[in-house]
Write an enzyme that holds these catalytic residues in place. Structure first.
Site, PDB file in Angstrom:
ATOM      1  N   ASP A   1       0.814  -1.226   0.000  1.00 42.28           N
ATOM      2  CA  ASP A   1       0.000   0.000   0.000  1.00 42.28           C
ATOM      3  C   ASP A   1       0.844   1.272   0.000  1.00 42.28           C
ATOM      4  O   ASP A   1       0.425   2.303   0.512  1.00 42.28           O
ATOM      5  CB  ASP A   1      -0.968   0.024   1.205  1.00 42.28           C
ATOM      6  CG  ASP A   1      -1.795  -1.229   1.264  1.00 42.28           C
ATOM      7  OD1 ASP A   1      -2.276  -1.641   0.197  1.00 42.28           O
ATOM      8  OD2 ASP A   1      -1.937  -1.806   2.352  1.00 42.28           O
TER       9      ASP A   1
ATOM     10  N   LYS B   1       2.063   2.172  -5.111  1.00 42.11           N
ATOM     11  CA  LYS B   1       2.675   1.693  -6.358  1.00 42.11           C
ATOM     12  C   LYS B   1       1.756   1.909  -7.547  1.00 42.11           C
ATOM     13  O   LYS B   1       2.212   2.226  -8.639  1.00 42.11           O
ATOM     14  CB  LYS B   1       3.004   0.191  -6.253  1.00 42.11           C
ATOM     15  CG  LYS B   1       4.021  -0.139  -5.192  1.00 42.11           C
ATOM     16  CD  LYS B   1       4.239  -1.636  -5.078  1.00 42.11           C
ATOM     17  CE  LYS B   1       3.062  -2.400  -4.493  1.00 42.11           C
ATOM     18  NZ  LYS B   1       2.776  -2.102  -3.070  1.00 42.11           N
TER      19      LYS B   1
ATOM     20  N   ALA C   1      -3.799  -8.035  -3.815  1.00 40.63           N
ATOM     21  CA  ALA C   1      -3.328  -6.673  -4.069  1.00 40.63           C
ATOM     22  C   ALA C   1      -4.510  -5.753  -4.340  1.00 40.63           C
ATOM     23  O   ALA C   1      -5.540  -6.179  -4.848  1.00 40.63           O
ATOM     24  CB  ALA C   1      -2.395  -6.666  -5.278  1.00 40.63           C
ATOM     25  N   GLY C   2      -4.351  -4.488  -3.985  1.00 41.91           N
ATOM     26  CA  GLY C   2      -5.359  -3.480  -4.309  1.00 41.91           C
ATOM     27  C   GLY C   2      -4.608  -2.236  -4.723  1.00 41.91           C
ATOM     28  O   GLY C   2      -4.050  -1.544  -3.888  1.00 41.91           O
ATOM     29  N   HIS C   3      -4.535  -1.980  -6.007  1.00 42.23           N
ATOM     30  CA  HIS C   3      -3.791  -0.826  -6.507  1.00 42.23           C
ATOM     31  C   HIS C   3      -4.767   0.269  -6.903  1.00 42.23           C
ATOM     32  O   HIS C   3      -5.534   0.120  -7.842  1.00 42.23           O
ATOM     33  CB  HIS C   3      -2.883  -1.241  -7.679  1.00 42.23           C
ATOM     34  CG  HIS C   3      -1.760  -2.136  -7.248  1.00 42.23           C
ATOM     35  ND1 HIS C   3      -0.969  -2.832  -8.117  1.00 42.23           N
ATOM     36  CD2 HIS C   3      -1.284  -2.423  -6.007  1.00 42.23           C
ATOM     37  CE1 HIS C   3      -0.066  -3.522  -7.431  1.00 42.23           C
ATOM     38  NE2 HIS C   3      -0.245  -3.292  -6.150  1.00 42.23           N
TER      39      HIS C   3
ATOM     40  N   GLN D   1       2.225  -5.929  -2.999  1.00 42.48           N
ATOM     41  CA  GLN D   1       2.607  -5.971  -1.574  1.00 42.48           C
ATOM     42  C   GLN D   1       3.941  -5.236  -1.370  1.00 42.48           C
ATOM     43  O   GLN D   1       4.291  -4.377  -2.170  1.00 42.48           O
ATOM     44  CB  GLN D   1       2.665  -7.420  -1.054  1.00 42.48           C
ATOM     45  CG  GLN D   1       1.308  -8.094  -0.953  1.00 42.48           C
ATOM     46  CD  GLN D   1       0.862  -8.756  -2.253  1.00 42.48           C
ATOM     47  OE1 GLN D   1       1.644  -9.383  -2.930  1.00 42.48           O
ATOM     48  NE2 GLN D   1      -0.404  -8.630  -2.609  1.00 42.48           N
TER      49      GLN D   1
HETATM   50  P1  IMP Z   1      -2.585 -12.810   2.041  1.00 46.53           P
HETATM   51  O1  IMP Z   1      -1.624 -12.263   1.034  1.00 46.53           O
HETATM   52  O2  IMP Z   1      -4.011 -12.538   1.709  1.00 46.53           O
HETATM   53  O3  IMP Z   1      -2.323 -14.237   2.379  1.00 46.53           O
HETATM   54  O4  IMP Z   1      -2.341 -12.001   3.416  1.00 46.53           O
HETATM   55  C1  IMP Z   1      -1.134 -12.100   4.166  1.00 46.53           C
HETATM   56  C2  IMP Z   1      -0.763 -10.764   4.769  1.00 46.53           C
HETATM   57  O5  IMP Z   1      -0.379  -9.874   3.724  1.00 46.53           O
HETATM   58  C3  IMP Z   1      -1.900 -10.051   5.509  1.00 46.53           C
HETATM   59  O6  IMP Z   1      -1.336  -9.306   6.574  1.00 46.53           O
HETATM   60  C4  IMP Z   1      -2.451  -9.093   4.476  1.00 46.53           C
HETATM   61  O7  IMP Z   1      -3.094  -7.993   5.061  1.00 46.53           O
HETATM   62  C5  IMP Z   1      -1.167  -8.690   3.768  1.00 46.53           C
HETATM   63  N1  IMP Z   1      -1.391  -8.264   2.383  1.00 46.53           N
HETATM   64  C6  IMP Z   1      -1.614  -9.035   1.292  1.00 46.53           C
HETATM   65  N2  IMP Z   1      -1.741  -8.301   0.188  1.00 46.53           N
HETATM   66  C7  IMP Z   1      -1.573  -7.028   0.567  1.00 46.53           C
HETATM   67  C8  IMP Z   1      -1.548  -5.788  -0.148  1.00 46.53           C
HETATM   68  O8  IMP Z   1      -1.699  -5.722  -1.370  1.00 46.53           O
HETATM   69  N3  IMP Z   1      -1.341  -4.669   0.596  1.00 46.53           N
HETATM   70  C9  IMP Z   1      -1.132  -4.714   1.942  1.00 46.53           C
HETATM   71  N4  IMP Z   1      -1.135  -5.849   2.641  1.00 46.53           N
HETATM   72  C10 IMP Z   1      -1.350  -6.992   1.969  1.00 46.53           C
HETATM   73 MG    MG Z   2      -2.753  -1.818  -1.862  1.00 43.66          MG
END
Ligand code: IMP
Ligand code: MG
Length: 435
Positions: A18, A21, A44-46, A229
């Site tokens: 976050d 990017k 991911a959330g871009h 990430q």
């Molecule tokens: P997962 O990737 O859904 O398995 O989550 C594992 C950890 O990574 C958790 O703490 C999520 O909140 C974090 N996480 C996964 N993707 C993102 C992202 O795009 N941004 C921020 N945190 C993420």
């Molecule tokens: Mg994000």
């Protein structure tokens, strides 16, 4: 930055994700021919804002918002085919032509409904030790990949094999769910039918992405690689086990696309002017609740994928130095500087104290991480608006001093400074416009 000798640029997150990017990739995409993702998935959330329109992209590279640019999803990605087409549908509904612009590696692993069910059931069973995953089935799909039982895009072309794989995958998932005391039923037939329904749309996008990108480079085209990430969520180098299930550092770009590492010319590390984290696990510079909430509101810090409130803290130079080394970062992009505008005073973490000693490096051990005390430097805020600045000289002197300190502490040149959510709200330190 995609100029001269730099024909392949990797953009990575240097904190816990976050970092912004999506916006940086969106700004740089105008100089690229291709934008490619190489790890992660719909976790991911871009977020990208164009005028008053906001897009949150989960699986499609941010380059899709630039007409004519091509996008690729490399083998290192785990793809949820159902939400992938929902995302495409939404983009097209809002006037963006997607057709013919997206390539997907035939080697991409699929995330299926049972991966998501398992992700949620496992999180529930962890109780207090929950990781705080996004619930998108990411870890479970990577588990299947490494266990060599995953289903790949290429399998969609072979219905008989696909049926066997889905049946075996469903049976395994059902067993695991039962062991977690979940009575949710997974229907192999339904998953198989859904995949067969999507195959005619997905297979025409499928190819050897590494080959396509190699040929593009050989033709003189430019590649922008979009990390997902951040370094501290890397499965090897992050705050394990509170991490995601992929390598989020720059080395993963080569593996996850099928390009040799020498193809990557430069690595741009994106950092927030402060720190955030969503999910559980260590966050050394985390603010006390009231201050944390204030910074969260100023920065609108809510997860782009899950809407969860993000934890907030001061800028941590130990983390960013570590990320710089792991990624081979060549320059920084500092985002959300404007969020700090109203604060009278700011802190920067310059090192950690542990049992009377000073630590300069990020420790691997969770117990040590729980004990460390950040060592702060306090600097005055600038308390004036930065969003209108388009050149370094336009920034208040306090903001410039803060950025200089970030540059000094990390040993990295700052190339971009983002001062707002809009495309134009950016400073390219080396040029008049962003580029
Ligand atoms: P997962 O990737 O859904 O398995 O989550 C594992 C950890 O990574 C958790 O703490 C999520 O909140 C974090 N996480 C996964 N993707 C993102 C992202 O795009 N941004 C921020 N945190 C993420
Ligand atoms: Mg994000």
């Amino acid at each position: 930055m995609l100029k001269g000798d730099v024909r392949c640029l990797d953009v990575v997150g240097s904190q816990w994700g976050d970092e912004g990017k999506g916006k940086i990739v969106d700004v740089l995409a105008k100089d690229a021919d291709w934008v490619a993702r190489y790890q992660g998935g719909a976790n991911a959330g871009h977020t990208v804002r164009i005028g008053d329109d906001q897009f949150i992209l989960h699986q499609i590279p941010s380059g899709i918002l630039h007409p004519g640019k091509r996008c690729a999803l490399g083998n290192g990605v785990v793809l949820d085919p159902v939400t992938f087409f929902e995302e495409i549908h939404e983009l097209e509904r809002r006037g963006h032509k997607v057709d013919g612009r997206v390539l997907v590696s035939s080697r991409v692993q699929l995330v299926l409904s049972y991966h998501k069910l398992l992700d949620r059931a496992q999180e529930a069973s962890r109780g207090k030790g929950a990781i705080g995953t996004t619930g998108r089935g990411i870890g479970n799909a990577y588990e299947d990949k490494v266990a060599r039982v995953g289903i790949r895009v290429a399998d969609l072309a072979a219905p008989e094999r696909l049926r066997e794989l889905v049946e075996a995958g469903t049976a395994r998932a059902q067993g695991k769910l039962r062991a977690l005391a979940s009575d949710t039923a997974v229907a192999a037939g339904q998953i198989y039918d859904e995949l067969c329904g999507l195959a005619p749309r997905l297979l025409p996008m499928a190819c050897d992405v590494g080959l396509a990108l190699r040929k593009a480079l050989d033709r003189g085209e430019k590649l922008l690689l979009e990390g997902a990430q951040g370094a501290m969520l890397d499965v090897d180098h992050g705050t394990y086990p509170y991490v995601t299930s992929s390598n989020t550092t720059a080395g993963a770009a080569a593996v996850g696309l099928g390009l040799g590492p020498t193809a990557i010319d430069a690595v741009l590390g994106v950092v927030k002017a402060y720190t955030t984290r969503v999910g559980s696990g260590p966050l050394p510079t985390e603010l006390p609740p009231e201050q944390a909430a204030h910074l969260r509101e100023l920065g609108a810090e809510y997860g782009a994928t899950t809407g969860r409130p993000r934890r907030t803290g001061w800028f941590d130079a130990v983390v960013v130095r570590y990320a710089a080394r792991l990624n081979g970062i060549t320059a920084l992009a500092v985002s959300k500087l404007d969020v700090l505008d109203p604060l009278p005073e700011l802190k920067l973490c310059v090192g950690y104290g542990l049992r009377g000693e000073r630590l300069e490096e990020f420790p691997a051990d969770l117990a040590m991480l729980a004990e460390i005390e950040p060592i702060y430097e306090t600097v005055p805020g600038w308390q004036s608006t930065t969003s209108d600045a388009r050149r370094l000289e336009d920034l208040p002197s306090g903001a410039r001093a803060y950025l200089d300190r970030i540059g000094g502490l990390t040993g990295l040149p700052i190339r971009y400074i983002s001062v707002g959510t809009r495309r134009r709200e950016i400073i390219d330190v080396e040029g008049s416009g962003a580029g």
